[in-house]
Design a protein around this motif. Structure first.
Motif, PDB file in Angstrom:
ATOM      1  N   VAL A 148       0.840  -1.397   0.011  1.00  0.00           N
ATOM      2  CA  VAL A 148      -0.158  -0.065  -0.049  1.00  0.00           C
ATOM      3  C   VAL A 148       0.918   1.327  -0.108  1.00  0.00           C
ATOM      4  CG1 VAL A 148      -1.872   1.105   1.188  1.00  0.00           C
ATOM      5  CG2 VAL A 148      -1.942  -1.297   1.103  1.00  0.00           C
ATOM      6  N   ALA A 149       2.044   1.304   0.715  1.00  0.00           N
ATOM      7  CA  ALA A 149       2.580   2.438   0.849  1.00  0.00           C
ATOM      8  C   ALA A 149       3.521   2.720  -0.383  1.00  0.00           C
ATOM      9  CB  ALA A 149       3.917   2.266   1.946  1.00  0.00           C
ATOM     10  N   MET A 150       3.987   1.493  -1.154  1.00  0.00           N
ATOM     11  CA  MET A 150       4.629   1.679  -2.607  1.00  0.00           C
ATOM     12  C   MET A 150       3.642   2.253  -3.289  1.00  0.00           C
ATOM     13  SD  MET A 150       7.632   1.140  -3.500  1.00  0.00           S
ATOM     14  CE  MET A 150       8.393   1.685  -4.904  1.00  0.00           C
ATOM     15  N   ALA A 151       2.273   1.635  -3.341  1.00  0.00           N
ATOM     16  CA  ALA A 151       1.433   2.159  -4.256  1.00  0.00           C
ATOM     17  C   ALA A 151       1.256   3.619  -4.339  1.00  0.00           C
ATOM     18  CB  ALA A 151      -0.116   1.385  -4.213  1.00  0.00           C
ATOM     19  N   LEU A 152       1.243   4.004  -2.936  1.00  0.00           N
ATOM     20  CA  LEU A 152       0.773   5.653  -2.575  1.00  0.00           C
ATOM     21  C   LEU A 152       2.141   6.228  -3.236  1.00  0.00           C
ATOM     22  CD1 LEU A 152      -0.523   7.862  -1.002  1.00  0.00           C
ATOM     23  CD2 LEU A 152       0.651   7.139   0.834  1.00  0.00           C
ATOM     24  N   GLY A 153       3.427   5.863  -2.926  1.00  0.00           N
ATOM     25  CA  GLY A 153       4.490   6.323  -3.474  1.00  0.00           C
ATOM     26  C   GLY A 153       4.655   6.437  -5.032  1.00  0.00           C
TER      27      GLY A 153
ATOM     28  N   TRP B  37      12.438  18.123  -1.501  1.00  0.00           N
ATOM     29  CA  TRP B  37      13.247  18.900  -0.451  1.00  0.00           C
ATOM     30  C   TRP B  37      13.054  18.303   0.871  1.00  0.00           C
ATOM     31  CZ3 TRP B  37      12.509  23.081   2.997  1.00  0.00           C
ATOM     32  CH2 TRP B  37      13.706  23.259   3.659  1.00  0.00           C
ATOM     33  N   PHE B  38      11.791  18.456   1.322  1.00  0.00           N
ATOM     34  CA  PHE B  38      11.605  18.158   2.749  1.00  0.00           C
ATOM     35  C   PHE B  38      11.537  16.736   2.988  1.00  0.00           C
ATOM     36  CE2 PHE B  38       8.467  16.835   5.936  1.00  0.00           C
ATOM     37  CZ  PHE B  38       9.229  17.710   7.074  1.00  0.00           C
ATOM     38  N   PHE B  39      10.799  15.850   1.902  1.00  0.00           N
ATOM     39  CA  PHE B  39      10.531  14.388   2.536  1.00  0.00           C
ATOM     40  C   PHE B  39      11.994  13.611   2.362  1.00  0.00           C
ATOM     41  CE2 PHE B  39       6.237  15.801   2.611  1.00  0.00           C
ATOM     42  CZ  PHE B  39       5.649  15.099   3.445  1.00  0.00           C
ATOM     43  N   ARG B  40      12.905  13.921   1.387  1.00  0.00           N
ATOM     44  CA  ARG B  40      14.071  13.613   1.065  1.00  0.00           C
ATOM     45  C   ARG B  40      15.078  13.933   2.060  1.00  0.00           C
ATOM     46  NH1 ARG B  40      16.888  12.908  -4.722  1.00  0.00           N
ATOM     47  NH2 ARG B  40      17.127  15.296  -4.158  1.00  0.00           N
ATOM     48  N   GLY B  41      14.954  14.953   2.789  1.00  0.00           N
ATOM     49  CA  GLY B  41      15.750  15.666   3.529  1.00  0.00           C
ATOM     50  C   GLY B  41      15.673  15.336   5.137  1.00  0.00           C
ATOM     51  N   THR B  42      14.501  14.673   5.627  1.00  0.00           N
ATOM     52  CA  THR B  42      14.505  14.267   6.790  1.00  0.00           C
ATOM     53  C   THR B  42      14.455  12.743   6.985  1.00  0.00           C
ATOM     54  OG1 THR B  42      12.190  14.424   6.526  1.00  0.00           O
ATOM     55  CG2 THR B  42      13.301  16.553   7.264  1.00  0.00           C
ATOM     56  N   PRO B  43      14.614  12.137   8.115  1.00  0.00           N
ATOM     57  CA  PRO B  43      14.761  10.809   8.041  1.00  0.00           C
ATOM     58  C   PRO B  43      13.258  10.230   8.162  1.00  0.00           C
ATOM     59  CG  PRO B  43      16.178  11.981   9.804  1.00  0.00           C
ATOM     60  CD  PRO B  43      15.545  12.834   9.300  1.00  0.00           C
TER      61      PRO B  43
ATOM     62  N   LEU C 162       1.191   6.956   5.830  1.00  0.00           N
ATOM     63  CA  LEU C 162       1.460   8.000   5.432  1.00  0.00           C
ATOM     64  C   LEU C 162       3.122   8.109   5.508  1.00  0.00           C
ATOM     65  CD1 LEU C 162      -1.351  10.171   7.011  1.00  0.00           C
ATOM     66  CD2 LEU C 162      -0.876   9.479   4.409  1.00  0.00           C
ATOM     67  N   GLY C 163       3.690   7.761   6.708  1.00  0.00           N
ATOM     68  CA  GLY C 163       5.086   8.307   6.793  1.00  0.00           C
ATOM     69  C   GLY C 163       5.929   7.495   5.863  1.00  0.00           C
ATOM     70  N   LEU C 164       5.586   6.074   5.624  1.00  0.00           N
ATOM     71  CA  LEU C 164       6.520   5.438   4.506  1.00  0.00           C
ATOM     72  C   LEU C 164       6.159   5.944   3.079  1.00  0.00           C
ATOM     73  CD1 LEU C 164       6.396   1.889   6.106  1.00  0.00           C
ATOM     74  CD2 LEU C 164       8.177   3.489   6.235  1.00  0.00           C
ATOM     75  N   GLY C 165       4.635   6.115   2.737  1.00  0.00           N
ATOM     76  CA  GLY C 165       4.446   6.382   1.559  1.00  0.00           C
ATOM     77  C   GLY C 165       4.800   7.760   0.959  1.00  0.00           C
ATOM     78  N   LEU C 166       4.311   8.605   1.798  1.00  0.00           N
ATOM     79  CA  LEU C 166       5.061  10.085   1.335  1.00  0.00           C
ATOM     80  C   LEU C 166       6.371  10.266   1.295  1.00  0.00           C
ATOM     81  CD1 LEU C 166       2.481  12.292   3.514  1.00  0.00           C
ATOM     82  CD2 LEU C 166       2.150  11.225   1.264  1.00  0.00           C
ATOM     83  N   ASN C 167       7.266   9.459   2.284  1.00  0.00           N
ATOM     84  CA  ASN C 167       8.795   9.675   1.998  1.00  0.00           C
ATOM     85  C   ASN C 167       8.976   8.808   0.731  1.00  0.00           C
ATOM     86  OD1 ASN C 167      11.302   7.911   2.561  1.00  0.00           O
ATOM     87  ND2 ASN C 167      11.368   9.895   3.646  1.00  0.00           N
ATOM     88  N   GLU C 168       8.204   7.935   0.249  1.00  0.00           N
ATOM     89  CA  GLU C 168       8.620   6.957  -1.001  1.00  0.00           C
ATOM     90  C   GLU C 168       8.393   7.901  -2.216  1.00  0.00           C
ATOM     91  OE1 GLU C 168      10.198   3.915  -0.998  1.00  0.00           O
ATOM     92  OE2 GLU C 168      10.630   4.258  -2.931  1.00  0.00           O
ATOM     93  N   ALA C 169       7.335   8.642  -2.183  1.00  0.00           N
ATOM     94  CA  ALA C 169       6.966   9.340  -3.148  1.00  0.00           C
ATOM     95  C   ALA C 169       7.895  10.406  -3.685  1.00  0.00           C
ATOM     96  CB  ALA C 169       5.665  10.130  -2.914  1.00  0.00           C
TER      97      ALA C 169
END
Lengths: 253, 316
Positions: free
Chosen positions: B82-87, B114-120, B160-167
């Motif tokens: 699901v997280a990958m699909a969102l991403g 910039w934000f989602f790649r720049g934070t852990p 949300l945490g994983l999917g938005l980061n993956e996006a």
């Protein structure tokens, strides 16, 4: 009879570099019109203006009486929408120096693509015509091959078939044989000669002076963004009037 | 030998016989033998050390198909998908936004990445879970309204945490893929009278897929492993399950090994899927598709049996 292509003072620049400095010319229907000149003279750019791959900065370009890329209302020009530009291009076939076949489709799929997805023809009808066109360019047995499996000359002939599949009223050739091995040039020129005999209006940017002399009805020598000399190919090639034409021809002939 | 006989008896004007195949004595690679023995010995020592250690290895097969463990495996796989699909969906949208001529959408996409790649990811997971401090209620008018803590379940926070980061990562992969397609392709498509959207869909994206699929497969496998972080938002994943079972059964380390094996099993299955997907999108760009493992095995068997055949013939 309206001219198939009419250019009035066409200007084009890329940034500060002026590539076309006022081109005026007319191409009659059923005519084979050859454009020659040194590289950087603007002949390819002019060709790309005709189907609006490049936007003209000043002047007017008409294809079959229609203004290219714009709609004139009163004395104001309106840019055409993406769909309208696409509709204009349907009647103009183009063949590129580097073929630009779609590598993820087989030869017959390349030829079918535009009729099926632009004209919304049925696949059966499009396939039948595609196979007929491939036969016409001598590649009936290569219908199922991917471009990577074809030689340069074969790819270029598929590209010609792909352009013809839209049944254009005008064909543009941008140095169609310049990227080919010398022994493959003849096959492509034969297809173009055959096309010219069938009455297609063709504008050909080329370095093949032999083709221009034998098949061409009109020839323009361009240099530095301007038309230097116009005339019948036999006259211009054998008896050039301008010094610039003479020096160019003495190097290439 | 038959060649020799022909030479003697055959007419002298017969075509020259084919040169005899070379049968040379191959070089002996003693160094290879030595290094093979040394590495095997080291490996044996390592295995021995683990076997002698105070680990109750019997617990691993005992709990391998435990119902809590299996629930953790299911949850981990489900969350990954699901997280990958969102991403992927959001990533494609962001890539197109970033490549668009509209400066506003392009900047917004840039800022997002910039934000989602720049934070852990770990920090992002915790942020989603604790966003209740900012939004006490969620109120979407008549559609949905609730208190944040009830709305933000562990699954939603993890998703949300994983999917938005993956996006953010997928956006960059898609952008690179789209930009890798030759400009002549777009021109040819336009010259045929195809619109921008049709060109993107029929010509550019299918070719971009070839560049996009391999790194996406890596991302998928990476994401599967990253799901082990959702322990932070109390989602019941494989690692959480292994930890719980370990605490109740008294075999904490054993259950960690068990979890590692499960992760390996799933990532191996995914790698196989990736191979076939890449093969599918290589159509037309390679003259010959690479053989599948099954085809390789068959080819090897065939050549082995052929060699056996000639050897047998030579002996007789």
């Amino acid at each position: 009879m309206t001219a198939m292509v009419k250019a009035e003072g066409v200007h084009k620049s890329f940034g500060a570099v002026q590539v076309l400095k006022g081109i005026d010319l007319e191409v009659a229907p059923r005519e084979v019109f050859c454009l020659i000149g040194p590289s950087g003279s603007g002949k390819s750019t002019f060709l790309r203006c005709i189907n609006h791959l490049e936007k003209v900065n000043a002047g007017r370009l008409y294809v079959d009486g229609d203004l290219v890329g714009y709609r004139q209302q009163g004395n104001k020009l309106h840019e055409l929408r993406d769909r309208e530009v696409a509709a204009q291009r349907r009647d103009i076939g183009m063949v590129f120096q580097r073929f630009n076949l779609f590598p993820h489709m087989t030869a017959v799929e390349n030829v079918m693509e535009a009729p099926v997805h632009v004209k919304r023809e049925s696949k059966a009808v499009a396939r039948e015509r595609a196979l007929r066109l491939l036969d016409r360019v001598g590649l009936a047995d290569k219908a199922g091959s991917y471009p990577a499996q074809l030689s340069g000359g074969q790819q270029q002939r598929v590209a010609i078939a792909r352009a013809l599949a839209m049944e254009p009223k005008l064909m543009l050739f941008d140095e169609p044989t310049s990227a080919l091995d010398p022994e493959l040039v003849g096959d492509v020129l034969d297809v173009m000669r055959d096309l010219a005999e069938s009455g297609m209006t063709m504008i050909v940017v080329t370095h093949e002076m032999g083709f221009a002399r034998e098949v061409g009805d009109a020839l323009v020598f361009m240099d530095d963004g301007t038309v230097v000399e116009t005339g019948h190919p036999r006259d211009v090639l054998t008896n050039p009037q301008r010094e610039r034409t003479k020096s160019f021809l003495s190097k290439v002939l | 030998m038959t060649v020799d006989i022909d030479k003697v008896k055959g007419p002298s004007n017969s075509p020259a016989p084919a040169p005899e195949a070379i049968k040379a004595i191959p070089i002996r690679h003693y160094g290879r033998w030595v290094s093979a023995v040394v590495t095997l010995a080291l490996l044996a020592l390592l295995i021995n050390a683990f076997a002698q250690g105070k680990v109750n290895w019997g617990a691993v097969p005992d709990y391998f198909f435990d119902k809590d463990i299996l629930k953790g495996v299911r949850n981990t796989i489900w969350l990954t998908i699901v997280a990958m699909a969102l991403g992927v969906v959001l990533g494609v949208v962001l890539a197109v936004m970033r490549l668009s001529k509209n400066p506003v959408t392009a900047s917004i996409a840039w800022g997002y990445i910039w934000f989602f790649r720049g934070t852990p990811v770990y920090v992002q997971l915790l942020l989603w879970f604790n966003l209740g401090l900012v939004f006490e209620y969620i109120n979407l008018g008549p559609i949905y309204q609730d208190e944040w803590s009830d709305f933000m379940t562990p699954f939603l926070a993890a998703l949300l945490g994983l999917g938005l980061n993956e996006a953010a990562y997928m956006a960059e992969i898609c952008r690179a893929g789209i930009q890798s397609v030759d400009e002549g392709q777009t021109e040819a498509s336009h010259a045929l009278g195809m619109s921008h959207t049709k060109t993107l869909r029929r010509v550019v994206l299918p070719q971009a897929m070839r560049m996009i699929v391999p790194p996406t497969g890596n991302e998928f496998i990476n994401l599967l492993k990253t799901t082990s972080l959702v322990i932070a938002v109390q989602y019941y994943d494989l690692l959480q399950a292994a930890t719980n079972v370990g605490q109740t059964s008294g075999g904490t380390v054993e259950m960690l090994f068990l979890a590692a094996i499960w992760y390996l099993v799933v990532t191996s299955v995914l790698s196989i899927g990736q191979f076939y997907l890449e093969r599918r999108f290589a159509r037309g760009s390679l003259r010959q598709l690479p053989p599948t493992p099954w085809q390789k095995v068959r080819a090897n068997m065939l050549s082995l049996s052929n060699r056996g055949g000639t050897m047998g013939g030579g002996g007789a």
